[in-house]
Design a protein around this motif. Structure first.
Motif, PDB file in Angstrom:
ATOM      1  N   GLY A   1       0.767  -0.859   0.068  1.00 54.42           N
ATOM      2  CA  GLY A   1      -0.133   0.211   0.032  1.00 54.42           C
ATOM      3  C   GLY A   1       0.669   1.872   0.218  1.00 54.42           C
ATOM      4  O   GLY A   1       0.529   1.662  -0.506  1.00 54.42           O
TER       5      GLY A   1
ATOM      6  N   GLU B   1       0.911   3.998  -3.247  1.00 50.66           N
ATOM      7  CA  GLU B   1       0.705   5.025  -2.711  1.00 50.66           C
ATOM      8  C   GLU B   1       1.944   6.187  -3.186  1.00 50.66           C
ATOM      9  O   GLU B   1       1.429   7.559  -3.731  1.00 50.66           O
TER      10      GLU B   1
ATOM     11  N   ALA C   1      -5.782   1.291   0.651  1.00 51.28           N
ATOM     12  CA  ALA C   1      -4.266   2.285  -0.353  1.00 51.28           C
ATOM     13  C   ALA C   1      -4.654   1.165  -1.514  1.00 51.28           C
ATOM     14  O   ALA C   1      -3.986   1.950  -2.728  1.00 51.28           O
TER      15      ALA C   1
ATOM     16  N   GLU D   1     -10.771   8.120   1.939  1.00 53.75           N
ATOM     17  CA  GLU D   1      -9.987   8.090   0.919  1.00 53.75           C
ATOM     18  C   GLU D   1     -10.221   8.716  -0.741  1.00 53.75           C
ATOM     19  O   GLU D   1     -10.257   9.579  -1.157  1.00 53.75           O
TER      20      GLU D   1
END
Length: 413
Positions: free
Chosen positions: A280, A284, A312, A352
């Protein structure tokens, strides 16, 4: 209506074959690696005890089976010399401490325990283990740590010369020593705890290294992280998934893509099974830079290691689709995650999603070449609302503020 239909079709395909939408022709194909991922404590407890040869012991101050404890005064050192045949040069070397570099002095509690232990050693008696653990726990400054390492060296000598014990202390002690060093900021002493052949009788472990890496993360010190990683290699400590998790997060916080790429290669080459959180962080970072090719390469590695996405990795893939101008695909992969997550965890999707709208466009555009920024800004202003509308039209109950998309400061051209 056409966009909503496309999202519904794509989500059904993703649920059954979640990787069909991913551009596999650009994936980096690597061989599968298998590695059992130990926990921090398991790693600490599973380290084999390392032992020192008599020759190495002599190099660190053992001469003809005699042991020279570190005294606190010149008189105690002289008294010891009167009963042990050892050179004055070695005595002075043992008596000298790195604590002399500071004038603050050790704390009273630590000095008291140290003196008791020293008196015991001078009386040819091994101090109780509880005293040593108490000494470690009570260290509050660098001078305390200096006394601790002096005592460790004394105890190692005593074990060798008097008890004929060549094994090091167990790795749990090394972990607690590293913890104490990080707690008071005595990181130079902490690095000594990772030496495979050290004069303190410490058994290095990955868990000890991880504790020092957490210090580097807390202080945003990527240079110290690099030092610890070099010590891991020099002292033959194996790379572990827990180590990768910390290293990747430090590189992310330092915005150092070259460094995270370097260590990602090392961990993968070593066959380390990366955690979902590690993937993740890595994805990212790639999404923040707008590096679509890297997003899909990392996703291919992730999909080979584990089936399920987390927030993520899902949103990193969604960002990759948006960068390619595919809002329907972005909506579909978020919808799949929403359907698989338990109800109490679905609130993270709204959070998110708002970050994707309000924060990510600014980050990704800043990482682009100046001549490409306007084109990307125009594309994101069009595709992000299309993705959000598609999600809401098929029943995803989220509230997203799209005002930042039209703010020149949020998305500069």
């Amino acid at each position: 209506m056409q966009a909503v239909s496309n999202v519904r079709k794509l989500s059904r395909v993703l649920i059954t074959t979640p990787h069909l939408l991913l551009p596999s022709h650009r994936f980096l194909l690597l061989p599968d690696h298998e590695n059992v991922e130990p926990s921090l404590q398991t790693t600490s407890q599973s380290q084999n005890h390392r032992s020192f040869s008599v020759q190495i012991s002599n190099l660190f101050g053992i001469s003809n089976g005699t042991q020279v404890p570190v005294g606190t005064t010149a008189s105690s050192a002289a008294q010891h010399l009167g009963t042990h045949p050892i050179s004055a040069t070695v005595a002075r070397a043992s008596y000298t401490s790195e604590a002399t570099e500071s004038t603050a002095g050790p704390t009273e509690d630590v000095k008291e325990i140290y003196d008791k232990m020293l008196k015991s050693v001078e009386g040819q008696t091994m101090p109780p283990n509880a005293w040593l653990w108490s000494l470690v726990a009570k260290c509050a400054n660098q001078e305390d740590i200096a006394l601790l390492f002096q005592m460790l060296q004394n105890l190692r000598r005593f074990r060798l010369s008097n008890l004929r014990i060549h094994d090091n202390f167990n790795c749990n002690l090394c972990f607690k020593v590293a913890e104490a060093c990080a707690r008071v900021g005595a990181v130079d002493y902490g690095k000594k705890a990772l030496w495979e052949h050290n004069k303190y009788g410490l058994t290095p472990s990955v868990s000890s290294a991880n504790y020092l890496l957490m210090y580097a993360k807390k202080h945003k010190d990527s240079k110290f992280m690099v030092e610890i990683m070099k010590l891991l290699k020099r002292n033959h400590l194996p790379l572990q998934p827990s180590t990768a998790d910390i290293v990747f997060s430090i590189c992310y916080d330092d915005d150092n893509w070259e460094l995270i790429s370097k260590y990602a290669h090392k961990f993968i080459k070593a066959g380390v099974k990366l955690r979902r959180t590690t993937f993740g962080t890595w994805m990212e970072f790639a999404a923040k830079r707008g590096d679509v090719e890297s997003i899909w390469k990392i996703e291919q590695l992730r999909s080979k290691a584990m089936e399920k996405h987390n927030l993520a990795t899902t949103f990193s893939c969604a960002k990759g689709f948006l960068l390619e101008g595919k809002p329907d695909n972005a909506a579909a992969i978020i919808l799949v995650l929403n359907e698989k997550l338990p109800g109490e965890k679905r609130t993270g999707i709204a959070t998110e999603l708002q970050k994707l709208v309000s924060e990510w466009p600014l980050e990704v555009i800043k990482h682009q070449k100046e001549e490409d920024r306007k084109k990307l800004a125009t594309s994101l202003r069009k595709d992000i609302p299309a993705m959000v509308n598609g999600l809401m039209s098929i029943g995803l109950e989220v509230k997203v503020n799209l005002n930042d998309l039209h703010n020149e400061e949020a998305i500069p051209c």
